[in-house]
Enzyme design. Sequence first.
Site, PDB file in Angstrom:
ATOM      1  N   CYS A 133       9.913   1.587   7.070  1.00  0.00           N
ATOM      2  CA  CYS A 133      10.898   1.224   6.047  1.00  0.00           C
ATOM      3  C   CYS A 133      10.576   1.934   4.737  1.00  0.00           C
ATOM      4  CB  CYS A 133      10.888  -0.292   5.862  1.00  0.00           C
ATOM      5  SG  CYS A 133      11.931  -0.837   4.514  1.00  0.00           S
ATOM      6  N   CYS A 136      10.987  -0.158   1.587  1.00  0.00           N
ATOM      7  CA  CYS A 136       9.940  -1.168   1.394  1.00  0.00           C
ATOM      8  C   CYS A 136       8.649  -0.527   0.882  1.00  0.00           C
ATOM      9  CB  CYS A 136       9.599  -1.883   2.704  1.00  0.00           C
ATOM     10  SG  CYS A 136      11.021  -2.380   3.677  1.00  0.00           S
ATOM     11  N   ASP A 137       8.290   0.632   1.428  1.00  0.00           N
ATOM     12  CA  ASP A 137       6.932   1.155   1.226  1.00  0.00           C
ATOM     13  C   ASP A 137       6.857   2.487   0.491  1.00  0.00           C
ATOM     14  OD1 ASP A 137       5.983  -1.037   2.640  1.00  0.00           O
ATOM     15  OD2 ASP A 137       6.218  -0.025   4.564  1.00  0.00           O
TER      16      ASP A 137
END
Length: 334
Positions: A133, A136-137
């Site tokens: 993701c 997300c990261d």
Amino acid sequence: MRQVIIIGSGPAGFTAAIYAARANLSPLLVASSVETGGELMNTTEVENFPGFPEGIMGPDLMAKMQEQAEKFGTEVLYQDVVELDLAGDVKKVTLGNGTVHEAESVVFATGSAPRKIGIEGEQRLSGHGVSYCATCDGFFFREQEIAVIGGGDSAMEEATFLTKFASKVYIVHRRDELRASKIMQDRAFANEKIEFVWNSEVEDVLGGDAVTGLLLRDTVDGTTRELPVTGVFVAIGNDPRTHLVHDQLRLTEHGTVWVDGRSSRTSVAGVFAAGDVVDPTYRQAVTAAASGTTAALDVEHYLAARGDAGLPERDAAEIDGLTDADGDTAADAA
Ligand code: NAP
């Protein structure tokens, strides 16, 4: 007992909830205990959902869908479904907190999960440089050289997004031609921070406690080489989330839940499926929302028919007679 329980909180689940709620079916929607909203929660700008010419952030779109579903009377539970009993007339839905909810019908809209390459280093370093993701990261990879695996729209989208943080993004693809749509390809080709690594299969993700590189195998001449990177984003597609139903509902050869023609009717009466969990092909927010609509309308018809005479359970033989090897119905073939 509920008239309908909807499992899943992506575009399919919430659209089914909007329609079911407006039809006065007082739906219960079970969202995940971890995150409500499905795959769009991991997306940045959604540019192709009709009605938003300026684009809309994925999480904002999902918040609006939830608001609309709740406005008409949908009850949302933030729990994981741990067990389903779909066979009988009364469907039983067991949640992570141990409560069991009963319903006349169920809409199964659990979506799909990121596919894994299935190599040792990938699993070992997941969360330590291997991610599924970018939104997300991506933040953790400022000014680093990283790789995105895959050649589809997801890989292009993730790579393009990651250039906001990383100093360089390699797109590692196993062929010399992309699967991604032209607009996404063009965007990636035009980005100076992106470099394509063609005809390369990932043999392993290297590193002890953190990612230090990829071991790549050239698919043309079979040679191997190391590509030094500190982050790896795997974007090679998604697999339908069917673990709750694989022994209860018929599946297709693609692993998606089988549905009867263009309807959302599964192999078990009173159970309907919608969204990515039935769709190996299109997998768009709009198509998922559309199939959520189909599911809610099918539920309405099912409940109305039950109110009169009740619908007969269809057995496997009858369903086999209706479908060919591809899962197409006789009506499709006509
Ligand atoms: P996809 O289209 O199935 O592409 C998966 C890619 O990963 C392919 O290039 C495939 O290679 C590669 N791949 C698959 N298994 C692999 C493995 N084991 N090792 C290495 N590479 C592997 O999946 P997706 O990109 O997630 O897209 C899925 C759907 O969502 C598509 O319909 C797409 O249009 C849609 N989507 C749309 C948007 C958007 O419109 N903004 C964004 C994301 C996704 P091959 O090409 O060789 O098979």
